[in-house]
Design an enzyme around this catalytic site. Structure first.
Site, PDB file in Angstrom:
ATOM      1  CB  SER A   1      -0.752  -0.108   1.027  1.00 52.50           C
ATOM      2  OG  SER A   1      -1.601  -1.089   1.345  1.00 52.50           O
TER       3      SER A   1
ATOM      4  CE  LYS B   1      -4.767  -1.075   2.359  1.00 51.82           C
ATOM      5  NZ  LYS B   1      -5.792  -2.203   2.692  1.00 51.82           N
TER       6      LYS B   1
ATOM      7  CE  LYS C   1       2.061   1.863   4.552  1.00 53.75           C
ATOM      8  NZ  LYS C   1       1.266   1.359   3.789  1.00 53.75           N
TER       9      LYS C   1
HETATM   10  P1  NAD Z   1       5.814  -5.948   7.677  1.00 51.02           P
HETATM   11  O1  NAD Z   1       6.938  -4.620   8.011  1.00 51.02           O
HETATM   12  O2  NAD Z   1       5.241  -7.196   8.280  1.00 51.02           O
HETATM   13  O3  NAD Z   1       6.799  -6.409   6.294  1.00 51.02           O
HETATM   14  C1  NAD Z   1       7.868  -5.961   5.007  1.00 51.02           C
HETATM   15  C2  NAD Z   1       8.313  -6.510   4.571  1.00 51.02           C
HETATM   16  O4  NAD Z   1       9.660  -5.588   3.691  1.00 51.02           O
HETATM   17  C3  NAD Z   1       9.928  -6.362   5.796  1.00 51.02           C
HETATM   18  O5  NAD Z   1       9.899  -7.907   6.492  1.00 51.02           O
HETATM   19  C4  NAD Z   1      10.453  -5.847   5.553  1.00 51.02           C
HETATM   20  O6  NAD Z   1      11.983  -6.510   6.129  1.00 51.02           O
HETATM   21  C5  NAD Z   1      11.077  -6.551   3.892  1.00 51.02           C
HETATM   22  N1  NAD Z   1      11.537  -5.357   3.429  1.00 51.02           N
HETATM   23  C6  NAD Z   1      11.447  -3.469   3.829  1.00 51.02           C
HETATM   24  N2  NAD Z   1      12.359  -3.476   2.530  1.00 51.02           N
HETATM   25  C7  NAD Z   1      12.331  -4.196   1.602  1.00 51.02           C
HETATM   26  C8  NAD Z   1      13.573  -3.795   0.547  1.00 51.02           C
HETATM   27  N3  NAD Z   1      14.461  -2.912   0.404  1.00 51.02           N
HETATM   28  N4  NAD Z   1      14.129  -5.144   0.024  1.00 51.02           N
HETATM   29  C9  NAD Z   1      13.613  -6.361   0.726  1.00 51.02           C
HETATM   30  N5  NAD Z   1      12.619  -6.295   1.817  1.00 51.02           N
HETATM   31  C10 NAD Z   1      12.568  -5.061   2.184  1.00 51.02           C
HETATM   32  O7  NAD Z   1       4.681  -4.519   6.702  1.00 51.02           O
HETATM   33  P2  NAD Z   1       3.666  -5.659   6.510  1.00 51.02           P
HETATM   34  O8  NAD Z   1       1.857  -6.272   7.458  1.00 51.02           O
HETATM   35  O9  NAD Z   1       3.539  -7.065   5.341  1.00 51.02           O
HETATM   36  O10 NAD Z   1       2.938  -4.579   5.203  1.00 51.02           O
HETATM   37  C11 NAD Z   1       3.633  -5.353   3.590  1.00 51.02           C
HETATM   38  C12 NAD Z   1       2.476  -4.050   3.074  1.00 51.02           C
HETATM   39  O11 NAD Z   1       1.044  -4.554   2.985  1.00 51.02           O
HETATM   40  C13 NAD Z   1       2.280  -2.690   3.309  1.00 51.02           C
HETATM   41  O12 NAD Z   1       2.026  -1.888   2.937  1.00 51.02           O
HETATM   42  C14 NAD Z   1       0.680  -2.611   4.991  1.00 51.02           C
HETATM   43  O13 NAD Z   1       0.182  -1.158   4.252  1.00 51.02           O
HETATM   44  C15 NAD Z   1       0.166  -3.132   3.277  1.00 51.02           C
HETATM   45  N6  NAD Z   1      -0.921  -4.217   4.463  1.00 51.02           N
HETATM   46  C16 NAD Z   1      -0.508  -4.795   5.457  1.00 51.02           C
HETATM   47  C17 NAD Z   1      -1.862  -5.323   6.008  1.00 51.02           C
HETATM   48  C18 NAD Z   1      -1.626  -6.002   7.538  1.00 51.02           C
HETATM   49  O14 NAD Z   1      -2.657  -6.560   8.117  1.00 51.02           O
HETATM   50  N7  NAD Z   1      -0.397  -6.029   8.023  1.00 51.02           N
HETATM   51  C19 NAD Z   1      -2.949  -5.676   5.954  1.00 51.02           C
HETATM   52  C20 NAD Z   1      -3.132  -4.666   4.265  1.00 51.02           C
HETATM   53  C21 NAD Z   1      -2.015  -4.313   3.640  1.00 51.02           C
END
Ligand code: NAD
Length: 292
Positions: free
Chosen positions: A93, A168, A236
């Protein structure tokens, strides 16, 4: 081969569902320990570039616009390894404008991008029933749709690049305001001496009922604020919503108000709590907890 970058709360179960569906995966995460993917039959890459070199479709699931820009356009990024004709599906997102900028940079190398953020949170990521809202080229979308359907039960193309993330943002505004409304109302009920669980049971089937209420009230009643969806991620999203709205001359007053609630919670040390912890803001003001 499908590349999968970013195996956090969401990316990890989403990638596992692709493996379960029989796809060959190459995975990479900059920080998280992803060694468990070897036993699942996936290849573990050493960089985002390597993921792109070895796959035709690359999926990213990263926190925000700067992370996607770094992983895709930065040194050792996707753009350095991806072949012309490959498709990047960014499921993070992020700001719609950032999607459009990344898409334009990739286009120069013959790479097509789809923005395809998701709604539903960790439980729906695990059971493969996410709502996926996509933007971008229709032909590329049709190509990746069967793959997206392994992760989501609803996969809808809403328009051109960036429109997935506009959708979103709308989703995140509605969710944040809904949790705030539920929190304010339940704090009032609890302080008035009415059992919050009884209030929930009495109103969940009526007009006030919502998916948000069904998901978040049980967590609030248990005092369980383990994420799920962290407050810092919702900050965010609302920041991206406020920036996008102001660029378009759209005042979004309620969103601005809930943003300040989230900022107060961050100051109180709750940034890593689930967003159901919005209730803590109202509980603090009213000096009353909403619990079973
Ligand atoms: P998270 O922080 O758990 O996972 C993100 C991952 O990306 C981490 O493991 C991090 O190490 C990795 N990362 C960061 N920079 C990187 C790079 N340059 N190269 C490689 N890996 C990298 O976050 P999440 O909860 O999985 O959310 C991910 C996305 O999904 C976000 O945009 C969030 O808003 C969206 N989202 C999350 C949820 C939820 O319930 N958690 C629901 C819908 C949408």
């Amino acid at each position: 081969m499908i590349g999968f970058i970013g195996l956090g709360i969401m990316g990890r179960p989403m990638a596992k569902n692709l493996i379960k569906a029989g796809h060959k995966l190459i995975v990479y995460d900059k920080v998280a320990d992803i060694s468990e993917f070897t036993a699942l039959g996936a290849e573990i890459a050493k960089s985002n570039k390597e993921v792109a070199q070895k796959s035709e479709i690359i999926i990213t699931m990263l926190p925000n616009s700067p992370h996607v820009k770094e992983a895709v356009l930065g040194a050792g990024g996707v753009i350095e390894g991806a072949k012309s004709g490959s498709i990047l599906v960014d499921m993070s997102s992020i700001a719609p404008k950032a999607s459009q900028e990344i898409c334009a940079a990739l286009k120069e190398k013959g790479i097509t991008m789809i923005d395809a953020p998701v709604s539903g949170g960790e439980p729906k990521a695990i059971d493969g029933s996410l709502a996926i809202m996509a933007g971008g080229d229709k032909v590329a979308f049709e190509k990746v749709k069967p793959i997206l359907e392994k992760m989501g039960s609803s996969v809808i193309l809403v328009g051109g690049i960036g429109s997935g993330n506009v959708t979103k943002l709308a989703n995140q505004i509605i969710v944040a305001l809904n949790i705030a409304a539920v929190s304010e109302a339940f704090t009032l009920a609890a302080k008035a001496g009415v059992e919050p669980e009884a209030v929930f049971n009495a109103i969940k089937g009526g007009l006030a009922g919502s998916t948000v209420m069904n998901a978040k009230v049980p967590m609030i009643l248990d005092g369980n604020f383990k994420p799920g969806f962290r407050i810092e991620l919702h900050i965010k999203d609302l920041q991206n919503a406020l920036d996008t709205a102001h660029e378009l001359n759209v005042p979004i007053q309620l969103t601005a108000s809930v943003m300040e609630v989230l900022q107060a919670l961050k100051v109180d040390g709750f940034a890593a709590n689930d967003h159901s912890a919005i209730v803590r803001y109202y509980e603090k003001l009213a000096k009353k907890e909403v619990r079973k």
